[in-house]
Structure formats: structure tokens, C-alpha cells
Design an enzyme around this catalytic site. Structure first.
Site, PDB file in Angstrom:
ATOM      1  N   TYR A   1       0.922  -1.199   0.085  1.00  0.00           N
ATOM      2  CA  TYR A   1      -0.051   0.082   0.033  1.00  0.00           C
ATOM      3  C   TYR A   1       1.103   1.287  -0.003  1.00  0.00           C
ATOM      4  O   TYR A   1       1.644   1.334   1.014  1.00  0.00           O
ATOM      5  CB  TYR A   1      -0.836   0.224   1.256  1.00  0.00           C
ATOM      6  CG  TYR A   1      -1.899   1.038   1.062  1.00  0.00           C
ATOM      7  CD1 TYR A   1      -3.259   0.569   0.310  1.00  0.00           C
ATOM      8  CD2 TYR A   1      -2.111   2.266   1.718  1.00  0.00           C
ATOM      9  CE1 TYR A   1      -4.344   1.512   0.385  1.00  0.00           C
ATOM     10  CE2 TYR A   1      -2.927   3.171   1.393  1.00  0.00           C
ATOM     11  CZ  TYR A   1      -4.085   2.792   1.031  1.00  0.00           C
ATOM     12  OH  TYR A   1      -5.227   3.707   1.020  1.00  0.00           O
TER      13      TYR A   1
ATOM     14  N   TYR B   1      -5.139   5.472  -7.641  1.00  0.00           N
ATOM     15  CA  TYR B   1      -5.585   5.182  -6.248  1.00  0.00           C
ATOM     16  C   TYR B   1      -6.889   5.082  -5.976  1.00  0.00           C
ATOM     17  O   TYR B   1      -7.760   6.083  -5.950  1.00  0.00           O
ATOM     18  CB  TYR B   1      -4.888   6.667  -5.516  1.00  0.00           C
ATOM     19  CG  TYR B   1      -5.060   6.632  -3.869  1.00  0.00           C
ATOM     20  CD1 TYR B   1      -4.430   5.365  -3.275  1.00  0.00           C
ATOM     21  CD2 TYR B   1      -5.924   7.264  -3.333  1.00  0.00           C
ATOM     22  CE1 TYR B   1      -4.424   5.439  -1.935  1.00  0.00           C
ATOM     23  CE2 TYR B   1      -6.035   7.072  -1.763  1.00  0.00           C
ATOM     24  CZ  TYR B   1      -5.348   6.129  -1.121  1.00  0.00           C
ATOM     25  OH  TYR B   1      -5.421   6.011   0.150  1.00  0.00           O
TER      26      TYR B   1
END
Ligand SMILES: [Zn+2]
Lengths: 383, 155
Positions: A288, A338
Site C-alpha cells: 500500500y 489510487y
């Protein structure tokens, strides 16, 4: 103690929409498109879906989605908290539901129009939440400010530099340059561009921050037994974990004894305990990356190196193709899209199917992580 | 015609005010009296931050607010640049520091390093921002509340 999730379920379908700064469709429509694409990929009729999992921050709820796609009776639904920390837990919750017979076909999804919406810190009228009493009045307004504080301390304690953060941005950008679906496809980054870009929250510059994206993704989870009859090669959910450490405070983890050891450490302990292999056996990782400093912190937390060694780990092309640990092979949140980390899950599946645009040869194991800095989750996938 | 200082004052007036919750309200009430106080367990005596209903160590619901010396050190800092809320953008790049209290190093308060209590958020030369620098608390009045800020100890 017979019950285990190990390889009991598999991801058999993945789907996504376009990724762009601005898409005309609503979040609901994008969600439905991604979910139907994932089901088509799996060769499973939408009427067979009986489980849903998403994020608490997901604005399209399962009632609406189930109606729209024509799902049958639904017997399991779940929402996971803490923004980007929830991504991998959606798969984990569905794996638990399917493995224990609560459902048979699970769909996880995330749909977002972050690229189109107004930003809260540009808006004078916005009401900020109560826990902000300790941070907001002082101008600690955005996630970049909150993580920048940890990044500065990390650089101070361990000698990490902007060049280390650049290594992370560069690895993600290089992978995106090969991925036609990525927002940063064919848009190379140079060290010069990185070092001279504008600051967002010093020490973090523009390229240390994830993209703003409209788009949606979904994946389909069934039992390992059922997976053998699906259209695609099964990608097994080998181990899953969530992590909320003692005395953790989301984003501004400034008030425990050690703010630099975040939720990754907690999730990692459980993840590896349940697995047949360790960090040294991971062929490729999807970590992440809302902000570049999360990568060295996560490399440490998930045990790829020791405490304080995460920055040095990025040296010598370690995160690039052919390196010690190729990461974020679709481009990640920094350079593909994203979408709160869901693209990392689908990219992990592509790697283990052998169809990534930046394919790691013979990749058989993949770690996928969710947002570090908030209560998090992670999965180990294997082919 | 507004002068530069009036414009600055106007911008300062629009900074976000703390929105206290039930647990945090005493902090701001003491701040209004010019006191920096931290919640402590009345049973085992341990300090805790942010404030909460019970002690994570002994689970007692009895608490008290202990006065701090107001001294600390900079644990870390950032310098936010726009895009930001307008009042903050007007003073950007400014600093936000995290201060570990001398009396309780694991308690770290976010704040701003300024040249004096009522000076703008960008009043300190960025070259003087340093992890480990000694600071002490001062209070500024804004929107009917007293908000702690930090100034460098004379070296
Ligand atoms: Zn106690």
C-alpha cells in the site's frame, strides 16, 4: 483446532473500470461495471452472488449493488473500517464466510470518484471531525501532513533520505509506464523531476503522494473446490490478517511508545504465523503506497528487513523488476490508480495468473497489504 | 484598504478552532487559564493522551488533570504547502511540530513553533526547526479559546 482459512478459498475473477481524473459515470455505475466484469472473468452468473464485502468508506452499499447486478438471496455482507486499511480485509471476510459455509460466491469491491470531487482542505465551510481537536487547529490538515510528520522522524532516526523515497516513487512509476491501464502509462519520472517538484508537506513532495483517481475494482471469491471449475486459474487466499495494534491512533499514531512501528507489524505477525512460507519466499509484493514512506515502514513491518533498514532496502534497484522484491507491478497507488488499494489486490491476482504487464517470471507467491498508518489488513496469495 | 497586519489578523481569525469532545474539554478549560494539563489516572497515576474515559493500565474510571511544566522537545515537524484551507494557505509554508513533553516523553502534542504567542504560524525561520530543539508552551487567544503554541527556549 482444525479450522483454517489456508488455501480454503480462491480469487477466481477480477474486474476494473477505466482509471482517470474524471469519469462521467456515477460511483454506483462504476461499482456495478467492475463487479460484473469480475463475475464475467470468473464465468459465474451474477445471480449466484450471495456475499458482499467492501469498505465503510464505500458509498455504494450492498443493497443497491445487489439489486442492480441481479444478485440472488444474500446471506453474508460486511464492511471494513479505516479507509485504505480495509482493502485486504474485504477478501479476508469473504474467505471466512465462504470457508465456513455462510456463503458460496463472494464479491468485494471499491468504487471511488476521488479525482472528481472537491478536496476538503480547499473548502472553508467543511466541518472537521472531533478527534481533530489535537491536530487540525495547528494546520495538520491532510493525510500528507500527518504521514509527513512520521516520515521526518523516520529520516532523522535512520538516515533515510529523499533519494530513498524517490526509489519508491520510481519503482512504481516504472511499472506504470508498462501498464496501459495506468494513469501514468508512458509518463516517465526522472530524479530531476522528483527533486525539483513542489512540496506538498515538506519532507513530502508531489511525487511522494498517491494519485487522485475515479475508478472501481472488484474481485470474486469462491471455495477452492469450486475454483477448480472456474474459467481462470485459481489464486488461493493462503493467509489473511487484520491489524490494530495496542494504543494505536489512526493516521496520527503519535501517542504510543513507538509511532514508527505501525499496524503492519501487528498484521504481519498473524499473517506469517498462519502461512507455510515466510518473507524470503515472497516472489512479488503489492504494498500500500498512498505515500512513499509507507513502503520502507511496511518492508520493516512485514519482515523483509530489520527495523530501520527499510530505506536502505530500496537501494540498488531492489524494488525494480529483477530486484530482490519487485513491488506494485501495476504502478500502485502512486502511479497506476489510487482506489484505496484495491488495484493492488487485482494486480496480485494478475501476477499469479502470469498476465501482469510487468510479470515477475514464475511468480507463485504474492503479499498484498492495505493502508499502513491506519488499522490495516493483508493477504498472502499463492498460485 | 486593509493593512498587511489586519489581513494577517483576519487570516488568523479563520484558523480552525479546536472542537472539544467530552473527554478533551478539560484540556481546553485549563488552557483558557493558561495551564497545560494532561489527563492522569487517579488510581495508578499514569498519564494518558489523548484523554479517554478509563485507564488502559488499571481500568479505573477516576481521573485527574495534572499540570505540566510546559517544557518539551521537538520530536518531528512538517511544513505544509498549499493546497490548504484559505487561512492556512495564507501563512504557508508554515510549520507543524510534534512536541514530546519533558514531564512525559511519550505524550506528544501537535502545535506550531512561533516567535511569540500571537505571531503568525510562519514566524519562525525554517532553518531553526530542528528535531530535539527545546521548546516551551505559550497560549494564544483565538475565537474565545486559548490555544497552546510553542516557542524556542533561549539557547
Ligand atoms: Zn490507572
Amino acid at each position: 483446532m482444525a479450522a483454517t482459512l489456508k488455501d480454503a478459498t480462491a480469487i477466481v475473477g477480477i474486474g476494473q473500470t477505466d482509471f482517470a481524473k474524471r469519469l462521467p459515470q456515477s460511483e454506483k455505475e462504476l461499482a456495478c461495471r467492475a463487479i460484473l466484469a469480475a463475475l464475467a472473468d470468473a464465468g459465474i452468473d451474477p445471480g449466484e452472488v450471495d456475499a458482499f464485502a467492501s469498505y465503510t468508506m464505500e458509498e455504494t452499499d450492498e443493497v443497491e449493488v445487489a439489486k442492480a447486478i441481479g444478485a440472488g438471496d444474500v446471506t453474508f455482507f460486511s464492511k471494513i473500517g479505516y479507509g485504505g486499511g480495509g482493502s485486504c480485509a474485504t477478501v479476508g471476510h469473504l474467505a471466512s464466510a465462504v470457508a465456513t459455509g455462510q456463503a458460496t460466491v463472494g464479491v468485494a469491491w471499491r468504487s471511488r470518484k476521488r479525482g472528481s470531487g472537491p478536496r476538503p482542505w480547499k473548502n472553508t465551510a467543511v466541518q472537521l471531525p472531533t478527534p481533530g481537536q489535537w491536530t487540525r487547529p495547528f494546520g495538520l490538515l491532510r493525510p500528507a501532513d500527518e504521514i509527513g510528520m512520521l516520515a521526518r522522524r523516520y529520516m532523522h532516526e535512520y538516515g533515510a533520505t529523499r533519494d530513498h523515497l524517490f526509489n519508491v516513487a520510481m519503482a512504481c512509476r516504472n511499472r506504470a509506464n508498462a501498464n496501459p491501464a495506468a494513469m501514468m502509462y508512458e509518463r516517465p519520472l526522472t530524479r530531476e523531476m522528483y527533486m525539483t517538484s513542489r512540496m506538498i508537506s515538506d519532507p513530502l513532495c508531489l511525487f511522494d503522494n498517491c494519485l487522485e483517481t475515479d475508478g472501481a475494482l472488484a474481485c470474486v471469491i469462491v471455495s477452492a473446490e469450486r475454483a477448480r471449475d472456474c474459467r481462470q486459474k485459481p489464486v488461493y487466499v493462503h493467509s489473511v490478517a487484520q491489524g490494530l495494534p495496542a494504543q494505536h491512533h489512526g493516521m496520527v499514531n503519535y501517542w504510543n511508545d513507538d509511532p514508527l512501528s505501525g499496524p503492519a507489524w501487528t498484521a504481519a505477525r498473524h499473517l506469517w504465523k498462519q502461512a507455510d512460507f515466510g518473507p524470503q519466499d515472497v516472489d512479488v509484493a503489492q504494498i500500500y503506497d498512498a505515500f512513499t514512506p509507507l513502503i520502507p515502514l511496511s518492508l520493516e513491518g512485514y519482515g523483509f528487513c530489520g527495523r530501520g533498514e527499510g530505506a536502505a532496502f530500496t537501494e540498488g534497484g531492489a524494488l525494480e523488476m529483477g530486484g530482490r522484491l519487485p513491488i506494485n507491478t501495476g504502478g500502485g497507488g502512486l502511479s497506476e490508480a489510487y482506489v484505496h488499494g484495491f488495484n493492488l489486490i487485482n494486480e496480485g491476482v494478475k501476477q499469479l495468473r502470469g498476465v501482469s504487464t510487468a510479470q515477475v517470471p514464475d511468480a507463485a507467491t504474492c503479499l498484498v497489504t492495505a493502508g499502513e498508518g491506519v488499522p490495516t489488513s493483508a493477504i498472502l496469495l499463492r498460485s | 484598504m486593509t493593512t498587511a497586519s489586519e489581513a494577517a489578523a483576519e487570516a488568523a481569525a479563520e484558523l480552525l478552532l479546536p472542537v472539544p469532545d467530552e473527554d478533551g474539554a478539560p484540556f481546553w478549560e485549563y488552557a483558557a487559564q493558561g495551564e497545560l494539563r494532561v489527563q492522569a489516572c487517579a488510581a495508578c497515576g499514569r498519564l494518558r493522551f489523548p484523554p479517554r474515559p478509563c485507564c488502559p493500565h488499571c481500568r479505573s474510571f477516576d481521573s485527574e488533570w495534572r499540570r505540566m511544566s510546559g517544557r518539551g522537545r521537538i520530536w518531528s515537524y512538517v511544513r505544509p504547502h498549499p493546497p490548504l484551507l484559505p487561512a492556512y494557505a495564507a501563512q504557508a509554508p508554515y510549520n507543524v511540530i510534534l512536541v514530546e513533553l519533558a514531564d512525559a516523553p511519550h505524550i506528544r502534542l501537535a502545535g506550531n513553533l512561533v516567535t511569540s504567542a500571537d505571531a503568525p504560524l510562519d514566524s519562525v525561520d525554517p532553518a531553526r526547526l530542528r528535531i530535539g530543539a527545546r521548546v516551551h508552551a505559550v497560549f494564544t487567544e483565538t475565537g474565545g479559546m486559548a490555544v497552546p503554541r510553542w516557542v524556542l527556549e533561549k539557547s
